[in-house]
Design a protein around this motif. Structure first.
Motif, PDB file in Angstrom:
ATOM      1  N   GLY A 127      -8.758   7.027  -0.419  1.00 17.14           N
ATOM      2  CA  GLY A 127      -7.391   6.621  -0.674  1.00 17.14           C
ATOM      3  C   GLY A 127      -7.012   6.569  -2.179  1.00 17.14           C
ATOM      4  N   ARG A 128      -8.134   6.059  -2.969  1.00 17.08           N
ATOM      5  CA  ARG A 128      -8.087   5.687  -4.446  1.00 17.08           C
ATOM      6  C   ARG A 128      -8.120   7.272  -5.109  1.00 17.08           C
ATOM      7  NH1 ARG A 128     -11.744   3.211  -6.546  1.00 17.08           N
ATOM      8  NH2 ARG A 128     -10.652   2.201  -7.968  1.00 17.08           N
ATOM      9  N   GLU A 129      -9.134   7.887  -4.410  1.00 21.76           N
ATOM     10  CA  GLU A 129      -9.322   9.308  -5.164  1.00 21.76           C
ATOM     11  C   GLU A 129      -8.185  10.105  -4.771  1.00 21.76           C
ATOM     12  OE1 GLU A 129     -10.666  12.956  -6.693  1.00 21.76           O
ATOM     13  OE2 GLU A 129     -11.243  11.020  -7.132  1.00 21.76           O
ATOM     14  N   ARG A 130      -7.355   9.669  -3.838  1.00 21.37           N
ATOM     15  CA  ARG A 130      -6.262  10.797  -3.398  1.00 21.37           C
ATOM     16  C   ARG A 130      -5.126  10.254  -4.266  1.00 21.37           C
ATOM     17  NH1 ARG A 130      -6.750  14.150   0.911  1.00 21.37           N
ATOM     18  NH2 ARG A 130      -4.514  14.184   1.439  1.00 21.37           N
ATOM     19  N   MET A 131      -5.020   8.951  -4.582  1.00 23.57           N
ATOM     20  CA  MET A 131      -4.026   8.484  -5.633  1.00 23.57           C
ATOM     21  C   MET A 131      -4.191   9.084  -6.935  1.00 23.57           C
ATOM     22  SD  MET A 131      -1.199   6.705  -5.811  1.00 23.57           S
ATOM     23  CE  MET A 131      -0.963   5.588  -4.728  1.00 23.57           C
ATOM     24  N   ALA A 132      -5.348   9.041  -7.317  1.00 22.60           N
ATOM     25  CA  ALA A 132      -5.741   9.337  -8.661  1.00 22.60           C
ATOM     26  C   ALA A 132      -5.423  10.896  -8.768  1.00 22.60           C
ATOM     27  CB  ALA A 132      -7.204   9.138  -8.970  1.00 22.60           C
ATOM     28  N   ARG A 133      -5.634  11.817  -7.666  1.00 23.22           N
ATOM     29  CA  ARG A 133      -5.435  13.232  -7.780  1.00 23.22           C
ATOM     30  C   ARG A 133      -3.659  13.501  -7.844  1.00 23.22           C
ATOM     31  NH1 ARG A 133      -9.396  16.283  -3.911  1.00 23.22           N
ATOM     32  NH2 ARG A 133     -11.203  15.575  -4.383  1.00 23.22           N
TER      33      ARG A 133
ATOM     34  N   PHE B 244      -2.934   4.241 -13.879  1.00 22.25           N
ATOM     35  CA  PHE B 244      -4.084   4.034 -13.079  1.00 22.25           C
ATOM     36  C   PHE B 244      -4.679   2.401 -13.108  1.00 22.25           C
ATOM     37  CE2 PHE B 244      -7.425   7.660 -12.716  1.00 22.25           C
ATOM     38  CZ  PHE B 244      -6.309   8.587 -12.455  1.00 22.25           C
ATOM     39  N   GLU B 245      -4.209   1.727 -14.182  1.00 27.08           N
ATOM     40  CA  GLU B 245      -4.400   0.253 -13.986  1.00 27.08           C
ATOM     41  C   GLU B 245      -3.479  -0.439 -12.976  1.00 27.08           C
ATOM     42  OE1 GLU B 245      -3.612  -1.185 -18.225  1.00 27.08           O
ATOM     43  OE2 GLU B 245      -5.447  -0.561 -18.889  1.00 27.08           O
ATOM     44  N   ARG B 246      -2.311   0.216 -12.811  1.00 25.33           N
ATOM     45  CA  ARG B 246      -1.281  -0.436 -12.132  1.00 25.33           C
ATOM     46  C   ARG B 246      -2.007  -0.383 -10.709  1.00 25.33           C
ATOM     47  NH1 ARG B 246       4.126  -2.022 -10.322  1.00 25.33           N
ATOM     48  NH2 ARG B 246       4.403  -1.653  -8.173  1.00 25.33           N
ATOM     49  N   TYR B 247      -2.699   0.823 -10.456  1.00 20.84           N
ATOM     50  CA  TYR B 247      -3.165   1.127  -8.984  1.00 20.84           C
ATOM     51  C   TYR B 247      -4.424   0.517  -9.037  1.00 20.84           C
ATOM     52  CZ  TYR B 247       1.168   2.924  -7.510  1.00 20.84           C
ATOM     53  OH  TYR B 247       2.602   3.141  -7.245  1.00 20.84           O
ATOM     54  N   GLY B 248      -5.152   0.238  -9.936  1.00 20.29           N
ATOM     55  CA  GLY B 248      -6.729  -0.275  -9.780  1.00 20.29           C
ATOM     56  C   GLY B 248      -7.428   1.003  -9.899  1.00 20.29           C
ATOM     57  N   LEU B 249      -7.188   1.930 -10.610  1.00 19.08           N
ATOM     58  CA  LEU B 249      -8.053   3.353 -10.375  1.00 19.08           C
ATOM     59  C   LEU B 249      -9.094   3.349 -11.273  1.00 19.08           C
ATOM     60  CD1 LEU B 249      -5.081   5.708  -9.276  1.00 19.08           C
ATOM     61  CD2 LEU B 249      -6.874   4.307  -7.718  1.00 19.08           C
ATOM     62  N   ASP B 250     -10.369   3.767 -11.125  1.00 18.30           N
ATOM     63  CA  ASP B 250     -11.075   4.201 -12.276  1.00 18.30           C
ATOM     64  C   ASP B 250     -10.678   5.375 -13.058  1.00 18.30           C
ATOM     65  OD1 ASP B 250     -12.646   1.886 -11.442  1.00 18.30           O
ATOM     66  OD2 ASP B 250     -13.952   3.190 -10.139  1.00 18.30           O
ATOM     67  N   TRP B 251     -11.036   5.448 -14.201  1.00 19.44           N
ATOM     68  CA  TRP B 251     -10.586   6.536 -15.099  1.00 19.44           C
ATOM     69  C   TRP B 251     -11.256   7.805 -14.425  1.00 19.44           C
ATOM     70  CZ3 TRP B 251      -7.255   7.325 -18.824  1.00 19.44           C
ATOM     71  CH2 TRP B 251      -7.171   8.444 -19.573  1.00 19.44           C
TER      72      TRP B 251
END
Length: 239
Positions: A88-94, A183-190
């Motif tokens: 889910g985190r990778e898909r949000m980043a994409r 990315f910070e809002r959703y806690g995603l790694d750069w």
């Protein structure tokens, strides 16, 4: 000449609509919204000018549907690209990178889209917009939202705000800065998604839009007046 079957007529209509959507994206991207007329779009699509209003109430609705198609197909490509993942985190980043990427790669189209949304009619409810909404809803659900009906509108608003901020004439915000905030809002790694430095290494964006549209060869003639289901309205103005 024997009449066409209902399935053949339906396929001709589908192809006609697809060609109009593709032509609208191409021309608005090349010339801008004001310099593009409905007649120009019909000519580029190889369709009769009066047929445009069979599918769309006017130019703004046609262009919004076309940009929604570009958005949902770009998002679809990003979510399903290799290596495919259910994370889910990778898909949000994409998803974030796909929408920000459109602001970077297609600024004329996206600026016009944002301006159109501020007009009285707002969102155009069309199949393209519904598919975009479904994809973003699925993305926030896969990310782990416990309240998709509330979290999806927030994600949509944040993405729209980021695109707007990236495209404001004279004072645009850098896309890497906007990406950092999201990315910070959703806690995603750069490193998730496609970081700006990876996009830069990939070179210039692909300008061929044909992969987003299921059309036949443009030499194929559009439906003719003998098609009993082709109810041709009077030709609209090019305003």
């Amino acid at each position: 000449m024997s009449p066409r079957s209902a399935s053949v007529n339906e396929e001709l209509r589908r192809r006609s609509r697809e060609r109009l959507l593709q032509a609208a994206l191409e021309l608005v991207g090349e010339r801008g919204y004001e310099a593009t007329t409905l007649g120009d779009i019909a000519d580029r699509a190889g369709s009769a000018r009066g047929l445009v209003s069979y599918y769309f109430p006017g130019k703004r609705q046609l262009v919004q549907s076309a940009v929604h198609r570009l958005m949902h197909r770009t998002l679809e490509e990003a979510l399903e690209r290799e290596p495919r993942t259910d994370d889910g985190r990778e898909r949000m980043a994409r998803a974030i990178d796909a929408i920000l990427g459109l602001a970077h790669d297609r600024p004329v189209l996206m600026r016009q889209h944002m301006a159109g949304l501020l007009q009285g009619e707002g969102f155009v409810q069309c199949p393209e917009q519904r598919r975009l909404s479904e994809l973003l809803g699925q993305t926030i659900a896969r990310y782990g939202s416990g309240n998709v009906p509330s979290d999806y509108p927030m994600l949509r608003a944040l993405l729209m705000g980021a695109v707007y901020s990236a495209l404001v004439p004279g004072v645009p915000m850098p896309i890497p800065v906007l990406r950092t905030e999201l990315f910070e809002r959703y806690g995603l790694d750069w490193e998730l998604g496609i970081p700006p430095e990876a996009r830069a290494r990939a070179g210039t964006p692909d300008t061929d839009l044909s992969r987003f549209f299921a059309t036949d060869d443009r030499s194929t003639p559009p439906p003719t007046a003998e098609d009993p289901a082709d109810e041709r309205p009077t030709e609209p103005s090019d305003a």
